[in-house]
Design an enzyme around this catalytic site. Sequence first.
Site, PDB file in Angstrom:
ATOM      1  N   LEU A  16       0.817  -1.217   0.000  1.00 24.28           N
ATOM      2  CA  LEU A  16       0.000   0.000   0.000  1.00 24.28           C
ATOM      3  C   LEU A  16       0.844   1.259   0.000  1.00 24.28           C
ATOM      4  CD1 LEU A  16      -2.757  -1.092   2.550  1.00 24.28           C
ATOM      5  CD2 LEU A  16      -2.802  -1.232   0.048  1.00 24.28           C
ATOM      6  N   GLY A  19       7.269   3.930   3.583  1.00 21.48           N
ATOM      7  CA  GLY A  19       7.742   5.133   4.241  1.00 21.48           C
ATOM      8  C   GLY A  19       9.195   5.001   4.637  1.00 21.48           C
ATOM      9  N   VAL A  24       3.931  -0.878   4.334  1.00 19.80           N
ATOM     10  CA  VAL A  24       2.579  -1.253   4.726  1.00 19.80           C
ATOM     11  C   VAL A  24       1.937  -2.069   3.604  1.00 19.80           C
ATOM     12  CG1 VAL A  24       0.299  -0.409   5.433  1.00 19.80           C
ATOM     13  CG2 VAL A  24       2.365   0.799   6.164  1.00 19.80           C
ATOM     14  N   LYS A  39       1.875  -3.801   8.885  1.00 22.21           N
ATOM     15  CA  LYS A  39       2.961  -2.819   8.869  1.00 22.21           C
ATOM     16  C   LYS A  39       4.244  -3.529   9.283  1.00 22.21           C
ATOM     17  CE  LYS A  39       2.315   1.422  10.384  1.00 22.21           C
ATOM     18  NZ  LYS A  39       2.219   2.632  11.260  1.00 22.21           N
ATOM     19  N   ASP A 132       0.216  12.876  16.984  1.00 18.46           N
ATOM     20  CA  ASP A 132       0.430  13.084  15.551  1.00 18.46           C
ATOM     21  C   ASP A 132      -0.904  13.021  14.811  1.00 18.46           C
ATOM     22  OD1 ASP A 132       1.979  13.649  13.310  1.00 18.46           O
ATOM     23  OD2 ASP A 132       2.299  11.532  12.830  1.00 18.46           O
TER      24      ASP A 132
END
Length: 358
Positions: A16, A19, A24, A39, A132
């Site tokens: 998906l 990072g 992920v 993840k 966050d």
Amino acid sequence: MGDRHVIGSYQPFAELCRGPATTVYKAYDPSARRFVLLKVLRPDLAREAAAVHRFTTEADLAGRIDHPNVVRIYDFGTVDETVYLAAEFVDGPDLAAVIARGALPWELAAWIAGEMAQGLAAAHDRGILHRDLKPSNVLLGSDGRVQLTDFGMASLAAEGEGAEEVRGTMPYLAPEQVLGEPPGPASDLFALGATLYEMLVGQPAFRGADAAALLDAIVNYDPMPRLAAVSAVPEALMDLAGRLLAKAPEARPSSAHAVAAALADLLDGLPVDAERLALFLEDPAAYRSSTPPLVPPSQARPAVEASPPTREAGDAGARGAAGGREEAGRRFRGRRWSAAVLVLAALLAGTVWWQTST
């Protein structure tokens, strides 16, 4: 690790996103017969104790929250040196992708914010700060569910873990975080206010040419006049957004519960719910054509209790009604540092955890 490599009982089959720290996947759990979000920590970081601790802390803290407005954590651990967590898979976009198409109708923005507030309240009730909160960390299911995700920077409020670090994504950092003060539930409420603002305007509340300018704007700039120019937004909702974005934490609403209740009161009797959000996500034009202009049952200010001792007084975009918040903001800013100096000091100390992207 190849995409087809089985991790524990999970079979990844679609990447998906990737990072700086994790990859992920959409994966399948045959034992539970369900899709999951998987993840996986980057292999080189899986050998670093600090990175593994941060990753497992996210799973542990998010796993303590059992609420429909928070993505559920099913499992986490290490298999053959692969560090992973398995979470509820939400079939739908994140809020950032929806905002990228333009500002949302005010009633949907208020409803989404109310759902977010309920998820935050569940976290705060367990003593957990998200730290966050931002549009990309809010998932919108195709069925209209709203769920908070990514507790990767979360901490326990009572333990003060990470209080010396500036964690978060810059446009959504609360002023007290920028100034190096310990975060609290009010810091999450500021991020909620910044997200609500962005839904209503279609642009972030705070912007700057560089990091120093952006952080200076968070401490000094009042974004409410720009929101006031959006004539379709009811006065009561503007007032609540102004309270959430108050510079001084004590001038913000007293709790996420109070925010959720105020938004529920504002929307009481209006045709807005998960089904209507699902329609908007599927076909915005159909939603707009089937929705007449909505006016709150009462234009009175939502009954949101501010944390003592400061009492807010009205919309920050209206001069006469903003006195209480402005006074609190002046007192707060009176003890500020130069944002540029603070940024430099934080960078030199290695304590900045902010992100520029998900």
